[in-house]
Design an enzyme around this catalytic site. Structure first.
Site, PDB file in Angstrom:
ATOM      1  N   LYS A   1       1.838  -2.880   6.714  1.00 49.20           N
ATOM      2  CA  LYS A   1       2.483  -2.995   5.459  1.00 49.20           C
ATOM      3  C   LYS A   1       3.848  -2.766   5.244  1.00 49.20           C
ATOM      4  O   LYS A   1       4.756  -3.385   4.524  1.00 49.20           O
ATOM      5  CB  LYS A   1       1.497  -2.057   4.481  1.00 49.20           C
ATOM      6  CG  LYS A   1      -0.002  -2.362   4.342  1.00 49.20           C
ATOM      7  CD  LYS A   1      -0.090  -3.471   3.699  1.00 49.20           C
ATOM      8  CE  LYS A   1      -1.388  -4.085   3.441  1.00 49.20           C
ATOM      9  NZ  LYS A   1      -1.690  -5.380   2.993  1.00 49.20           N
TER      10      LYS A   1
ATOM     11  N   TYR B   1      -2.468   0.229  10.456  1.00 49.37           N
ATOM     12  CA  TYR B   1      -2.815  -0.625   9.059  1.00 49.37           C
ATOM     13  C   TYR B   1      -1.455  -0.336   8.289  1.00 49.37           C
ATOM     14  O   TYR B   1      -0.635  -1.154   7.847  1.00 49.37           O
ATOM     15  CB  TYR B   1      -3.651  -0.083   8.605  1.00 49.37           C
ATOM     16  CG  TYR B   1      -3.927  -0.499   7.038  1.00 49.37           C
ATOM     17  CD1 TYR B   1      -4.125  -1.766   6.572  1.00 49.37           C
ATOM     18  CD2 TYR B   1      -3.754   0.477   5.965  1.00 49.37           C
ATOM     19  CE1 TYR B   1      -4.132  -2.050   5.235  1.00 49.37           C
ATOM     20  CE2 TYR B   1      -3.607   0.199   4.707  1.00 49.37           C
ATOM     21  CZ  TYR B   1      -3.944  -1.064   4.318  1.00 49.37           C
ATOM     22  OH  TYR B   1      -3.875  -1.644   3.090  1.00 49.37           O
TER      23      TYR B   1
ATOM     24  N   SER C   1       0.891  -1.169  -0.069  1.00 47.87           N
ATOM     25  CA  SER C   1       0.126  -0.081   0.048  1.00 47.87           C
ATOM     26  C   SER C   1       0.831   1.222  -0.026  1.00 47.87           C
ATOM     27  O   SER C   1       1.994   1.200   0.548  1.00 47.87           O
ATOM     28  CB  SER C   1      -0.931  -0.141   1.150  1.00 47.87           C
ATOM     29  OG  SER C   1      -1.617   1.318   1.593  1.00 47.87           O
TER      30      SER C   1
END
Length: 347
Positions: free
Chosen positions: A163, A159, A134
């Site tokens: 990644k 989050y 991402s």
């Protein structure tokens, strides 16, 4: 329906394949001659997606309802399906806001599933691995557009941190094993739906992403859309993102796989941005949706949301020059397809 072909390029394990990006990539894989095998625990997706995939592709795709962290389930799947030529790993929680509120949920799932899948690929001699990364790995970037060489600044959310950690795990794994090739695709903001209107983004409960919430407001399912902050340093004060059609992202995975298979080196670990290369603000996206569909969207301005990045958009030069991928769809295409999906969903 078919259950595969003798002329298949091979089986690809697609984790989270009933979800938004995974399901669209399954379609792209079939179109490219591969056999996707889907594993999904349906925690944020619906089993009805499998029937829709069959209607789109004409194939009865293999599906296993299981958690990717369950190594026994993975091994059972391998016993039934035989050899795989690659793994595409989409299965992860993906809400920035939720990750701020429930960080352990994100670390346990997103990191645990990745390590289980890499171990699976190692034990079953699967040579190609594509990780769903991402643009959040860049944090709040210093310069725009963002190239792959931009430093990974501290993540703005758990989050985003999963990644960053995930890419580091893939890097270390490839360096240690020397017999697997990997690509980390740092895609920006996926929107849109399959042109058929049979599959699209279908989160359970209240959507965390902008587009499904926006289309639900436009359809009258929700009262209004909240824009989180209008005092950012952008053209109109709202956050800016690089919105890209989900089918272009799906094709990027297939192109990356083909590129990996064409390389003779025993060990590769590469990263690519997947974006259109321009930024669009939230207000601009709402206006574009209204122009594309003729439907107005009610919205209110709220406070900034913890974990949100002010502005980010890609420099997609590297992926174009290296593997030949570039976007084929416009934002208008994506918004029309999203609206078509929403209407079909509620019809």
């Amino acid at each position: 329906m078919n259950n595969g072909s003798k002329n298949s390029k091979g089986k690809i394990l697609v984790t989270g394949g009933a979800g938004f990006i995974g399901s669209h990539t399954a379609v792209a894989l079939v179109e490219a001659g591969y056999e996707p095998v889907i594993i999904d625990n349906l925690s944020n997706s619906e089993s009805g997606v499998l029937e829709a995939l069959g209607n789109i592709t004409g194939w009865n795709l293999s599906f296993y309802e299981a958690d990717c962290r369950n190594k026994t389930a993975l091994d059972t799947l391998a016993e039934k399906e035989g050899a795989f030529v690659g793994v595409m790993h989409f299965a992860a929680y993906k809400s920035v806001g939720e990750s701020v509120k429930e960080p352990l949920k994100y670390y346990e799932n997103n990191i645990g599933s990745l390590t289980a899948l890499l171990d699976f690929a190692d034990r079953h001699s699967i040579p190609n691995f594509i990780f769903s990364s991402s643009c959040t790995v860049y944090g709040e970037p210093d310069d725009l557009p963002v190239t792959e060489d931009h430093p990974m600044k501290p993540a703005e959310s758990p989050y985003g941190n999963t990644k960053q950690i995930g890419e580091n795990i893939v890097r270390d794994f490839v360096a240690a094993k020397k017999n697997i090739k990997a690509v980390n695709l740092r895609y920006f903001n996926p929107i849109g739906a399959h042109p058929s209107g049979l599959i699209g983004e279908l989160p359970k409960g209240v959507p965390e992403n902008l587009l499904p919430y926006l289309t639900q407001v436009a359809y009258g399912q929700r009262e209004h859309l909240t824009i989180f902050g209008n005092d950012y340093d952008t053209r109109d004060g709202t956050c800016m993102r690089d919105y890209i059609h989900v089918m272009d992202i799906a094709r990027a995975h297939v192109d990356a796989l083909a590129w990996l298979e064409s390389r003779s080196e025993p060990s590769i670990n590469e990263v690519f941005n997947v974006g259109i290369g321009t930024g669009t603000t939230v207000l601009e996206l709402i206006q574009a949706f209204e122009e594309a569909t003729g439907v107005s969207v009610k919205y209110v301005i709220g406070e900034r949301r913890s974990g949100d990045i002010e502005k980010v958009y890609a420099d997609p030069k590297k992926i174009k020059e290296t593997i030949g991928w570039e976007p084929r769809h416009t934002i208008t295409d994506a918004l029309r397809d999203s609206w078509n999906w929403q209407k079909n969903l509620r019809a």
